[in-house]
Scaffold this motif. Structure first.
Motif, PDB file in Angstrom:
ATOM      1  N   VAL A 110      22.238 -23.056 -55.519  1.00  0.00           N
ATOM      2  CA  VAL A 110      21.736 -23.005 -56.897  1.00  0.00           C
ATOM      3  C   VAL A 110      22.831 -22.412 -57.786  1.00  0.00           C
ATOM      4  O   VAL A 110      23.495 -21.445 -57.412  1.00  0.00           O
ATOM      5  N   THR A 111      23.023 -23.003 -58.965  1.00  0.00           N
ATOM      6  CA  THR A 111      24.044 -22.519 -59.894  1.00  0.00           C
ATOM      7  C   THR A 111      23.428 -21.580 -60.932  1.00  0.00           C
ATOM      8  O   THR A 111      22.206 -21.566 -61.138  1.00  0.00           O
ATOM      9  N   LEU A 149      13.205 -20.227 -57.410  1.00  0.00           N
ATOM     10  CA  LEU A 149      14.338 -21.145 -57.289  1.00  0.00           C
ATOM     11  C   LEU A 149      15.335 -20.667 -56.234  1.00  0.00           C
ATOM     12  O   LEU A 149      15.914 -21.468 -55.508  1.00  0.00           O
ATOM     13  N   GLU A 194      23.745 -21.962 -64.045  1.00  0.00           N
ATOM     14  CA  GLU A 194      23.199 -22.844 -65.079  1.00  0.00           C
ATOM     15  C   GLU A 194      21.784 -23.312 -64.712  1.00  0.00           C
ATOM     16  O   GLU A 194      20.898 -23.341 -65.568  1.00  0.00           O
ATOM     17  N   GLN A 195      21.567 -23.669 -63.455  1.00  0.00           N
ATOM     18  CA  GLN A 195      20.226 -24.066 -63.023  1.00  0.00           C
ATOM     19  C   GLN A 195      19.239 -22.914 -63.173  1.00  0.00           C
ATOM     20  O   GLN A 195      18.088 -23.115 -63.569  1.00  0.00           O
ATOM     21  N   GLU A 222      18.394 -22.503 -66.878  1.00  0.00           N
ATOM     22  CA  GLU A 222      17.463 -23.555 -67.294  1.00  0.00           C
ATOM     23  C   GLU A 222      16.047 -23.259 -66.809  1.00  0.00           C
ATOM     24  O   GLU A 222      15.079 -23.403 -67.554  1.00  0.00           O
ATOM     25  N   ALA A 223      15.924 -22.826 -65.562  1.00  0.00           N
ATOM     26  CA  ALA A 223      14.604 -22.519 -64.997  1.00  0.00           C
ATOM     27  C   ALA A 223      13.943 -21.351 -65.719  1.00  0.00           C
ATOM     28  O   ALA A 223      12.737 -21.364 -65.988  1.00  0.00           O
TER      29      ALA A 223
END
Length: 147
Positions: free
Chosen positions: A20-21, A57, A23-24, A27-28
């Motif tokens: 997982v980045t 996440l 950025e992800q 966003e989450a």
């Protein structure tokens, strides 16, 4: 209960395992990238909903999600002068350019400071023929001293 520092280490480990980045995660969570990264590294408290989304996440438990919600001790580094090369270079930038930045803030705005509470920060990579550049934008509210 685990500490914010332990939660930050759990985040780093989970990112490596899950792929997982940042950025992800941002966003989450529904927050800016730099704020989310700083929060998950222990520098901001998250809401219960934000913490739950990030923990899910990253496949982390409720104990880590709870740590994300705790009030932090901000700005703590392991040493007075940072030894990590990236953080040290930022420290060096402030040592070299801090007095000039201070003078320019006073000349352009008056006797006051840039807020780190009402603050935005952005980091991006910019292509350049001489080698890619890192652009860091600091955007803090001006706060005049009031006597």
């Amino acid at each position: 209960m685990i500490s914010k520092q332990q939660a930050a280490e759990a985040v780093r480990h989970a990112k490596a395992v899950t792929g997982v980045t940042w950025e992800q995660l941002a966003e989450a969570v529904g927050r800016p990238l730099v704020w989310t990264t700083a929060a998950l590294l222990g520098q901001h408290p998250m809401s219960k909903e934000e913490a739950a989304k990030a923990a899910a996440l990253l496949e982390l438990g409720d104990d880590v999600a709870l740590a994300f919600q705790l009030q932090p001790t901000r700005g703590g580094l392991d040493a007075a002068v940072p030894v990590d090369p990236t953080i040290y270079r930022l420290y060096e930038v402030i040592q070299v350019y801090g007095p000039a930045i201070k003078e320019l803030i006073h000349e352009q705005c008056g006797d006051g400071i840039m807020s780190a509470i009402n603050f935005r920060l952005d980091v991006k990579r910019v292509p350049d023929p001489a080698g890619d550049r890192v652009v860091i934008t600091m955007d803090g509210k001006y706060l005049p001293y009031q006597w």
